[in-house]
Design a protein around this motif. Structure first.
Motif, PDB file in Angstrom:
ATOM      1  N   LEU A  99       0.935  -1.142   0.413  1.00 21.67           N
ATOM      2  CA  LEU A  99       0.125  -0.302  -0.363  1.00 21.67           C
ATOM      3  C   LEU A  99       1.026   1.770  -0.103  1.00 21.67           C
ATOM      4  N   GLN A 103      -2.858   5.224   1.510  1.00 26.90           N
ATOM      5  CA  GLN A 103      -4.021   4.262   1.652  1.00 26.90           C
ATOM      6  C   GLN A 103      -3.105   3.269   2.949  1.00 26.90           C
ATOM      7  N   ASN A 104      -2.053   3.111   3.422  1.00 27.58           N
ATOM      8  CA  ASN A 104      -1.714   2.958   4.355  1.00 27.58           C
ATOM      9  C   ASN A 104      -2.166   3.733   5.259  1.00 27.58           C
ATOM     10  N   TYR A 140       5.786   4.455  -1.557  1.00 27.22           N
ATOM     11  CA  TYR A 140       5.790   2.763  -1.406  1.00 27.22           C
ATOM     12  C   TYR A 140       6.744   2.865  -0.405  1.00 27.22           C
TER      13      TYR A 140
END
Length: 249
Positions: A99, A103-104, A140
């Motif tokens: 993620l 997104q994390n 990322y």
């Protein structure tokens, strides 16, 4: 209101066994709202186990953990609710590698707290600016340095609006030049009034930022006091021995 509480955390005679090995042997500790308590001591003294019990990642063998007036050791306690109030950051960053940073940060508040994406995104951007990482939102984890990953981990914990933050040796896996950026982020949190329990080997940080220093050894709290008391004039022989080693290393 949290500020009106005398203590946000009350730990009473906390014990934790792993088989025949008793790691915590009757710990008593009270933490006031907005207080920063640094826990120091040798490896194997029970520091990390204590933090994990506060967040119920480890179930205490006996004793009480009272958070905001609620005894977490009582049957029927909603563990997931507790974990929303108590953020924890570990030595390993534990970010989801597949993620992005964004997104994390968005995953837990959207899924657990059912908050809207728009609300969460606004908060994520605010936190990443605060951590100096706004330009890394689409990156990322493997594209970040260790210090950047740890600051993302702190931001992710803060996304849940916790009342207490636990830090477990969060700089010990970092290269020395990356330690400062993580400690600076923690200092800013402390200055903002966040209640913090910090297990650390960074004695300079403990001396500068903490309201109280707790020295643990062999599963018990041996000594506690204000930083200047512990570092300048420790009373217990074991505390003196430990500090004489780590401060001259």
């Amino acid at each position: 209101m949290l500020k009106d509480m005398q203590f946000i955390i009350e730990i009473e005679d906390l014990r934790k066994r792993f088989g025949d090995n008793e790691v915590l042997k009757g710990v008593n500790l009270k933490v006031k709202p907005s207080e920063v308590v640094c826990i120091i001591g040798p490896s194997g003294s029970g520091k990390s186990t204590l933090l994990r019990c506060v967040n119920l990642l480890e179930k205490p063998s006996s004793g009480k953990i009272i958070l905001e007036g609620i005894d977490l050791t009582q049957p029927g306690v909603d563990i997931n609710k507790v974990r929303q109030k108590v953020g924890i950051v570990f030595q390993s960053y534990n970010l989801f590698p597949h993620l992005t940073v964004e997104q994390n940060l968005l995953l837990a508040p959207m899924r657990v707290q059912k908050r809207s994406r728009e609300e969460c995104l606004e908060k994520a951007e605010k936190l990443l600016r605060r951590m100096g990482l706004i330009e890394k939102m689409r990156a990322y984890p493997d594209q970040l340095s260790g210090g950047q990953q740890q600051r993302v981990a702190i931001a992710r914990a803060l996304m849940m609006d916790p009342d207490v933050m636990l830090f477990d040796e969060v700089t010990s896996a970092l290269d020395p030049e990356l330690v400062k950026e993580v400690l600076d982020a923690m200092k800013e949190l402390a200055a903002g009034g966040m209640t913090m329990l910090v297990v650390t080997h960074e004695m300079g940080f403990a001396r500068e930022v903490s309201d109280r220093v707790v020295f643990m050894d062999h599963g018990v709290i041996v000594e506690e006091g204000k930083p200047e008391e512990i570092f300048t004039a420790p009373k217990n022989r074991r505390t003196k021995e430990f500090l004489s080693r780590v401060l001259t290393a």
